[in-house]
Design a protein around this motif. Structure first.
Motif, short mmCIF file in Angstrom:
data_model
loop_
_atom_site.label_atom_id
_atom_site.label_comp_id
_atom_site.label_asym_id
_atom_site.label_seq_id
_atom_site.Cartn_x
_atom_site.Cartn_y
_atom_site.Cartn_z
N LYS A 497 0.83 -1.20 0.00
CA LYS A 497 0.00 0.00 0.00
C LYS A 497 0.88 1.26 0.00
O LYS A 497 0.59 2.23 -0.71
CB LYS A 497 -0.93 0.00 1.21
CG LYS A 497 -1.84 1.23 1.28
CD LYS A 497 -2.86 1.12 2.40
CE LYS A 497 -3.73 2.39 2.48
NZ LYS A 497 -4.79 2.28 3.50
N ALA A 498 1.95 1.24 0.80
CA ALA A 498 2.83 2.41 0.89
C ALA A 498 3.51 2.70 -0.44
O ALA A 498 3.65 3.86 -0.85
CB ALA A 498 3.88 2.19 1.98
N THR A 499 3.93 1.65 -1.14
CA THR A 499 4.61 1.83 -2.43
C THR A 499 3.63 2.32 -3.50
O THR A 499 3.98 3.15 -4.35
CB THR A 499 5.30 0.53 -2.87
OG1 THR A 499 6.11 0.05 -1.80
CG2 THR A 499 6.17 0.76 -4.09
N ILE A 500 2.40 1.80 -3.47
CA ILE A 500 1.37 2.32 -4.37
C ILE A 500 1.13 3.81 -4.06
O ILE A 500 1.07 4.65 -4.96
CB ILE A 500 0.06 1.52 -4.22
CG1 ILE A 500 0.26 0.08 -4.71
CG2 ILE A 500 -1.09 2.19 -4.99
CD1 ILE A 500 -0.86 -0.87 -4.33
N GLY A 501 1.01 4.13 -2.77
CA GLY A 501 0.80 5.52 -2.37
C GLY A 501 1.94 6.43 -2.76
O GLY A 501 1.74 7.58 -3.14
N GLN A 502 3.17 5.92 -2.70
CA GLN A 502 4.33 6.70 -3.09
C GLN A 502 4.27 7.08 -4.56
O GLN A 502 4.55 8.23 -4.93
CB GLN A 502 5.60 5.89 -2.81
CG GLN A 502 6.90 6.62 -3.14
CD GLN A 502 8.10 5.73 -2.89
OE1 GLN A 502 8.07 4.52 -3.15
NE2 GLN A 502 9.16 6.30 -2.34
N GLN A 503 3.88 6.12 -5.41
CA GLN A 503 3.83 6.41 -6.83
C GLN A 503 2.65 7.32 -7.19
O GLN A 503 2.72 8.05 -8.17
CB GLN A 503 3.76 5.10 -7.62
CG GLN A 503 5.03 4.26 -7.48
CD GLN A 503 5.08 3.07 -8.40
OE1 GLN A 503 4.36 3.00 -9.39
NE2 GLN A 503 5.93 2.11 -8.10
N LEU A 504 1.63 7.30 -6.36
CA LEU A 504 0.48 8.18 -6.62
C LEU A 504 0.65 9.57 -6.01
O LEU A 504 0.29 10.57 -6.62
CB LEU A 504 -0.79 7.54 -6.05
CG LEU A 504 -1.30 6.27 -6.73
CD1 LEU A 504 -2.45 5.66 -5.94
CD2 LEU A 504 -1.74 6.54 -8.17
N PHE A 505 1.21 9.61 -4.78
CA PHE A 505 1.18 10.86 -4.02
C PHE A 505 2.55 11.35 -3.53
O PHE A 505 2.63 12.45 -2.99
CB PHE A 505 0.26 10.71 -2.81
CG PHE A 505 -1.15 10.34 -3.15
CD1 PHE A 505 -1.99 11.24 -3.79
CD2 PHE A 505 -1.64 9.07 -2.87
CE1 PHE A 505 -3.31 10.89 -4.11
CE2 PHE A 505 -2.95 8.72 -3.18
CZ PHE A 505 -3.78 9.63 -3.81
N GLY A 506 3.61 10.54 -3.66
CA GLY A 506 4.93 11.00 -3.25
C GLY A 506 5.47 10.33 -2.00
O GLY A 506 4.81 9.49 -1.37
N ASN A 507 6.71 10.72 -1.62
CA ASN A 507 7.44 10.05 -0.55
C ASN A 507 6.80 10.19 0.82
O ASN A 507 6.89 9.29 1.66
CB ASN A 507 8.88 10.56 -0.49
CG ASN A 507 9.72 10.05 -1.64
OD1 ASN A 507 9.45 8.99 -2.19
ND2 ASN A 507 10.73 10.80 -2.02
N THR A 508 6.20 11.35 1.09
CA THR A 508 5.58 11.53 2.41
C THR A 508 4.51 10.49 2.65
O THR A 508 4.38 9.94 3.75
CB THR A 508 5.01 12.95 2.56
OG1 THR A 508 6.08 13.88 2.63
CG2 THR A 508 4.16 13.08 3.81
N MET A 509 3.72 10.17 1.62
CA MET A 509 2.69 9.14 1.76
C MET A 509 3.33 7.79 2.09
O MET A 509 2.82 7.04 2.95
CB MET A 509 1.87 9.03 0.47
CG MET A 509 0.80 7.94 0.50
SD MET A 509 -0.46 8.20 1.77
CE MET A 509 -1.41 9.53 0.98
N PHE A 510 4.44 7.47 1.43
CA PHE A 510 5.14 6.21 1.70
C PHE A 510 5.54 6.12 3.16
O PHE A 510 5.24 5.13 3.85
CB PHE A 510 6.37 6.09 0.79
CG PHE A 510 7.18 4.84 1.03
CD1 PHE A 510 6.83 3.65 0.43
CD2 PHE A 510 8.28 4.87 1.88
CE1 PHE A 510 7.57 2.49 0.64
CE2 PHE A 510 9.02 3.71 2.11
CZ PHE A 510 8.67 2.53 1.49
N GLU A 511 6.25 7.14 3.66
CA GLU A 511 6.73 7.11 5.04
C GLU A 511 5.58 7.09 6.04
O GLU A 511 5.63 6.41 7.06
CB GLU A 511 7.65 8.31 5.30
CG GLU A 511 8.92 8.32 4.48
CD GLU A 511 9.84 7.15 4.76
OE1 GLU A 511 9.76 6.56 5.86
OE2 GLU A 511 10.66 6.81 3.89
N LYS A 512 4.53 7.83 5.73
CA LYS A 512 3.39 7.90 6.64
C LYS A 512 2.75 6.53 6.83
O LYS A 512 2.38 6.15 7.95
CB LYS A 512 2.36 8.89 6.06
CG LYS A 512 1.29 9.34 7.02
CD LYS A 512 0.48 10.46 6.40
CE LYS A 512 -0.51 11.04 7.39
NZ LYS A 512 -1.27 12.18 6.81
#
Length: 530
Positions: A497-512
Motif C-alpha cells: 500500500k505504501a509503495t502504491i501511495g508513493q507512486q500516486l502521491f509522493g514520498n511523504t505518503m510512503f513514510e506515513k
C-alpha cells in the motif's frame, strides 16, 4: 632611478607579487619536475611518475596506464582510514549530482516498459508536473525524435530529455486513460533531488521529519518543513535520522543550530597539527523551545551523529533507538585534475563534551565494515546492556547525564531491533525498491480507480487484497526469489500500500504508511504521554 620610477616602484613590486601568487595557485603540486618544491616527498612522487612512464613507453605490451593510476591511488588510500576514498571520473558526476540536491531536466521518474518510456510520476515542483504530465503517460517523441521501439537504455533516454536550463522540449505523449495523443511543451529547469523524505503531523502537536542524507539543499528543505509543521501546531518533533549515512557537515551544523540556544557549542574539529576549530550555535534557531526526539539506528552515521551528539551533549531532546554507526572523521573532497577526486580525511570531530564517536579501525577495513556482524552476534541490537563502553571514555553533560565516546552515539532510550531473520530479510527487501515495478503494473491495471482517490480516501479506505499479496509473491518467483511470509503478511500489505501511495502521491505518503506501528515512533508516543 628617476622620481617617476621611485613613485611607482611599490606598485610594480605589488603587481609582480600578485601575479606570482596567481601563477603559483595554478601550478600542479604533483608535477614531477621538482620545480615547485625540491623535497624528499617530491622525489617519491617522481618515482611513481617515472614508473608509469616506463610502463607507458617501454613495456612490451600495450597497457592501460589509466587503470594503473587508479589501482595506485586506491592502493595508497587502502593504507589510510576507512573513509578516505577515490572517486573515478565515470562516477564523479553522479556522486556530485546526488549531493548537489538538484539537477536540470524535465522532472519525471520512468520505467522503460516494452521499449516505451512510461512515466511513473512527475516529480513534485518539477517542470513536467507544471506542464501537466501525469503518471502512466507514455512519452513517444521528444522534439520529433522517436523514443519508442528503439532499444534505448535509460542513459540514452535521459540524454534525450535533459538539456540546458530554460530550453524547451516538445513532447508527444500517449495518455492511456484517455486513449489519445497529447502535446506538451516542457521548459527544462531545476529539479530537486530531495533529502527530506517526509514531513507530516503524527498527532495534533507532534510533527515528524525524515532526512535521508545531508546534501547541499538539506537545511533549506528542513527549515521549510519545520516552519510548516510549526504552523500546524507542532511543539514536539520527531527527527528521523535512521539509515542516514551523512553528507555535508555544514548542513548538519545548521540543522543542529535550529534546536540550540545562542553560543552553545555544536562540535569542534581537530587536525593532525592539533589545530582546534570550534563551531557554536547562533541566535537564529527556530525550534529552541520545542521538544525534539531524534531517531537513530546502527546505520546512522557521520553528519547524523553530529546532530545527535550536539543535542545530547547540550541536554537538548532525547535520542531514541540503537547505537549509531560511529564515524567521527571529516573528509574534504579534492580534485585530481582529470575529472576524478579524492575524499581525504583531514580532521576528527568531537561532540561538545569532548568525546570522539569514531570507531577504532586498527584491525583493517574489512573488520571495520564487518563490525555490524559483531553487534549482531554479541546481542547489542537486542539489549542495551550488551553495548561495550569504556570508563576511560566517560563524559558528563552540563545536566549531569553520562555519555560515552569511542564508537557511535548511544541512545538515551534504547529500542531493540527485531533480529528474526525472516523479519529482517523482509524489511530489507521491502526497503530495497524490489516491489516498485510490480506496484506500478498494479496501478496501470487500476489507474482510473486509483486516480479517483484523494490522499485521505486512499489512507482511510484503500486496502491491499490477499490476491495482490499472492500476485506479488508469484512475481518474485519469476526472478527465482521465493519469499515465505507466514506471520508477516500484514507488514507486506502495508509496504504494498505504501509503495502504491508513493507512486500516486509522493514520498511523504510512503513514510506515513510505513511508519504505522513503527517501534521507535511508538516509543516516542509513550514518552510524550509520560
Amino acid at each position: 632611478m628617476s622620481t617617476y620610477s621611485k613613485k611607482y616602484l611599490p606598485l610594480i613590486i605589488g603587481a609582480a607579487c600578485s601575479i606570482g601568487i596567481i601563477i603559483g595557485g595554478r601550478l600542479d603540486y604533483f608535477d614531477d619536475s621538482g620545480s615547485v618544491f625540491s623535497t624528499p616527498n617530491s622525489k617519491k612522487k617522481q618515482k611513481l611518475t617515472r614508473l608509469i612512464d616506463y610502463i607507458d613507453y617501454e613495456y612490451v605490451d600495450d597497457v592501460n596506464t589509466d587503470s594503473i593510476v587508479d589501482v595506485t591511488v586506491n592502493g595508497i588510500l587502502k593504507n589510510l582510514d576507512p573513509h578516505s576514498t577515490y572517486i573515478p571520473p565515470e562516477q564523479y558526476e553522479r556522486v556530485a549530482q546526488n549531493m548537489k540536491g538538484d539537477f536540470v531536466g524535465i522532472g519525471v521518474s520512468f520505467y522503460n516498459i516494452n521499449d516505451t518510456i512510461v512515466v511513473i510520476r512527475a516529480l513534485e515542483d518539477g517542470p513536467s508536473e507544471r506542464a501537466g504530465i501525469k503518471g502512466g503517460d507514455r512519452i513517444l517523441f521528444a522534439n520529433g525524435q522517436q523514443l519508442f521501439n528503439r532499444n534505448l537504455d535509460n542513459d540514452s533516454i535521459t540524454r534525450q530529455l535533459k538539456g540546458a536550463a530554460n530550453t524547451k522540449v516538445n513532447l508527444k505523449v500517449y495518455r492511456k486513460t484517455e486513449d489519445r495523443l497529447l502535446d506538451f511543451t516542457v521548459t527544462r529547469g531545476t529539479v530537486p533531488l530531495k533529502s527530506v523524505d517526509a514531513a507530516y503531523m503524527i498527532t495534533d502537536d507532534l510533527g515528524y521529519i525524515k532526512i535521508n542524507r545531508f546534501a547541499e539543499s538539506t537545511y533549506k528543505e528542513f527549515k521549510k518543513a519545520l516552519k510548516n509543521l510549526k504552523n500546524q501546531g507542532a511543539n514536539q518533533l520527531i527527527l528521523d535520522l535512521r539509515n542516514n549515512g551523512g553528507g555535508y557537515l555544514s548542513e548538519a551544523i545548521k540543522i543542529a543550530d535550529e534546536f540550540l540556544e545562542d553560543d552553545k557549542l555544536i562540535l569542534f574539529t581537530k587536525s593532525k597539527k592539533g589545530e582546534i576549530d570550534k563551531t557554536f550555535a547562533t541566535n537564529a534557531g527556530m525550534y529552541e523551545n520545542g521538544q525534539v526526539y531524534v531517531l537513530m539506528n546502527e546505520n546512522s552515521a557521520s553528519a547524523s551523529e553530529v546532530v545527535a551528539g550536539a543535542l545530547q551533549d547540550n541536554d537538548k531532546g532525547t535520542i531514541v533507538g540503537r547505537r549509531s554507526y560511529g564515524k567521527g572523521l571529516v573528509q574534504r573532497e579534492m580534485s585530481l585534475g582529470d575529472g576524478s577526486a579524492v575524499r581525504l580525511t583531514i580532521a576528527r570531530y568531537f561532540t561538545p563534551t569532548g568525546r570522539s564517536i569514531q570507531r577504532p579501525y586498527d584491525d583493517g577495513k574489512e573488520a571495520y565494515f564487518d563490525e555490524y556482524l559483531d553487534r549482531y552476534e554479541n546481542g547489542e541490537l537486542e539489549d542495551a546492556k550488551n553495548i561495550e563502553v569504556a570508563d576511560s571514555l566517560k563524559f558528563t553533560t552540563p545536566g549531569g547525564k553520562v555519555v560515552y565516546g569511542g564508537g557511535g552515539i548511544i541512545p538515551d532510550v534504547f529500542v531493540p531491533k527485531d533480529t528474526n531473520y525472516q523479519s529482517e530479510h523482509l524489511n530489507y527487501l521491502l526497503r530495497s525498491g524490489a516491489m516498485n515495478q510490480f506496484t506500478f503494473e498494479y496501478i496501470e491495471k487500476n489507474r482510473s480507480y486509483l486516480n479517483s482517490l484523494d490522499k485521505k480516501t486512499f489512507v482511510d479506505d484503500f486496502e491491499v487484497e490477499d490476491q495482490t499479496v499472492q500476485d506479488y509473491l508469484s512475481y518474485l518467483k519469476e526472478f527465482n526469489y521465493n519469499l515465505t511470509i507466514t506471520e508477516y503478511k500484514t507488514l507486506l500489505k502495508r509496504y504494498l500500500k505504501a509503495t502504491i501511495g508513493q507512486q500516486l502521491f509522493g514520498n511523504t505518503m510512503f513514510e506515513k504508511l510505513v511508519n504505522q506501528d513503527d517501534p521507535l515512533i511508538d516509543k516516542v508516543k509513550e514518552l510524550v504521554e509520560e
